[in-house]
Scaffold this active site. Structure first.
Site, mmCIF file in Angstrom:
data_model
loop_
_atom_site.group_PDB
_atom_site.id
_atom_site.type_symbol
_atom_site.label_atom_id
_atom_site.label_comp_id
_atom_site.label_asym_id
_atom_site.label_seq_id
_atom_site.Cartn_x
_atom_site.Cartn_y
_atom_site.Cartn_z
ATOM 1 N N LEU A 17 0.970 -1.113 -0.357
ATOM 2 C CA LEU A 17 0.042 0.171 -0.023
ATOM 3 C C LEU A 17 0.702 1.451 0.061
ATOM 4 C CD1 LEU A 17 -3.025 -1.040 2.665
ATOM 5 C CD2 LEU A 17 -3.066 -0.360 0.359
ATOM 6 N N ASP A 36 11.995 2.938 3.998
ATOM 7 C CA ASP A 36 11.741 1.645 4.042
ATOM 8 C C ASP A 36 12.314 1.303 4.946
ATOM 9 O OD1 ASP A 36 9.241 -1.000 2.709
ATOM 10 O OD2 ASP A 36 11.283 -1.678 3.171
ATOM 11 N N TYR A 155 -2.362 -4.568 17.449
ATOM 12 C CA TYR A 155 -2.720 -3.924 16.468
ATOM 13 C C TYR A 155 -3.846 -3.493 16.405
ATOM 14 C CZ TYR A 155 -3.690 -3.188 11.024
ATOM 15 O OH TYR A 155 -3.520 -2.801 9.141
ATOM 16 N N LYS A 159 -3.956 0.959 15.807
ATOM 17 C CA LYS A 159 -4.420 1.697 15.096
ATOM 18 C C LYS A 159 -5.867 2.653 15.419
ATOM 19 C CE LYS A 159 -2.728 0.378 11.051
ATOM 20 N NZ LYS A 159 -1.837 2.018 10.620
#
Length: 303
Positions: A17, A36, A155, A159
């Protein structure tokens, strides 16, 4: 959408993404700092963007600490003279149920997703405020953060925190002309390929080049990486000047505005609530229509 003259940092943009976001922003005219943890991924992404006529520079760093965040901002300023857009996409997964999740599983995911969003956004906000020309913070969240998801304590918590930070920073940075929004994407990635109902359909589409079926694109709101990138490009642009503090979902053919938490049902009693009083009135009172939780299981149409 015209982003010429703007400079964007996209964390975790060596593949997946993040790479899709970087390519879309570059195609609209923005100069990109690709980030990255792997040098080869950064080099390949920069080469792809420049081969398509865009401008890009690379920064190898593991987001999380302040030094990495400062390096990303410094790269943007050194290579392109300014910073206008930050997309916080970098992330990792360490999925395990609660009773099997280790301290490191939890800390590693929170460090990248939540702390990494915080440190990168803080460094970007400092630079944008110094420039005095506004800016855009686009924070990548997830449906797991909105609804919870089995095996994803770390996670989902991170988020959910990303969306909370978007709301807070929208207030704090509004006077500086900096908008802050959270994107809730759903796309065919290596992670979604592990979902049994999705895997064979995605694999068939990739093998044949045929578009994903309507039940995926509309009912599940799942499409390609390119389907998600349009929202990120819009939020990076001047056209989104009046949009801030929002959580916006995108995937396939679906665009959605997520509701913020609010009181759904309220009851009052004189003198306050005892445990017995709550127990007596809960079933027919505020507890009569409880909220759902968890991401609904996908439902493929019957053959």
């Amino acid at each position: 959408m015209d982003l010429h003259g703007k400079v964007a940092v996209v964390t975790g943009s060596g593949r997946g993404l993040g790479l899709g976001y970087a390519q879309a922003l570059a195609a609209a005219g923005a100069a990109i700092v690709v980030n990255d943890v792997h040098q080869d991924a950064v080099d390949a992404a920069v080469a792809m963007i420049t081969a398509a006529g865009g401008r890009a520079a690379g920064a190898v760093a593991a987001v999380g600490d302040s030094a990495a965040a400062e390096e990303l901002v410094d790269t943007a300023v050194r290579e392109f003279g300014r910073l206008d857009v930050l997309v916080t996409n970098a992330g990792i997964l360490r999925d395990r149920v609660l009773w099997k999740m280790t301290d490191d599983d939890f800390d590693d995911v929170v460090r990248v997703h939540l702390r990494g969003t915080f440190t990168c956004a803080r460094a970007a906000a400092v630079r944008m405020r110094e420039q005095g020309t506004g800016g855009r913070l686009v924070l990548i969240s997830s449906p797991a953060g909105q609804r919870g998801n089995f095996g994803q304590t770390n996670y989902a918590a991170a988020k959910a925190g990303v969306v909370a930070m978007a709301r807070t920073w929208a207030m704090e940075l509004g006077r500086s002309g900096i908008t802050v929004n959270a994107v809730v994407p759903v796309a065919a990635t290596e992670m979604t390929k592990t979902i049994p109902a999705f895997a064979p359909v995605i694999e068939e589409a990739e093998r044949t080049g045929v578009a994903l079926p309507d039940w995926l694109r509309k009912d599940e709101g799942l499409g390609t990486v390119a389907d998600v990138a349009g929202l990120v490009t819009f939020l990076a642009s001047d056209a989104s000047e009046g949009v801030t503090g929002q959580a916006i979902g995108i995937g396939g053919d679906r665009l959605a505005l997520w509701a913020h938490p609010k009181e759904k049902a309220v009851a009052f009693t004189d003198g306050g609530w005892s445990a017995d009083a709550i127990a007596a009135r809960w079933p027919a009172g505020v507890g009569a229509d409880p909220e759902t939780y968890g991401i609904p299981a996908p439902k493929a149409p019957e053959a």
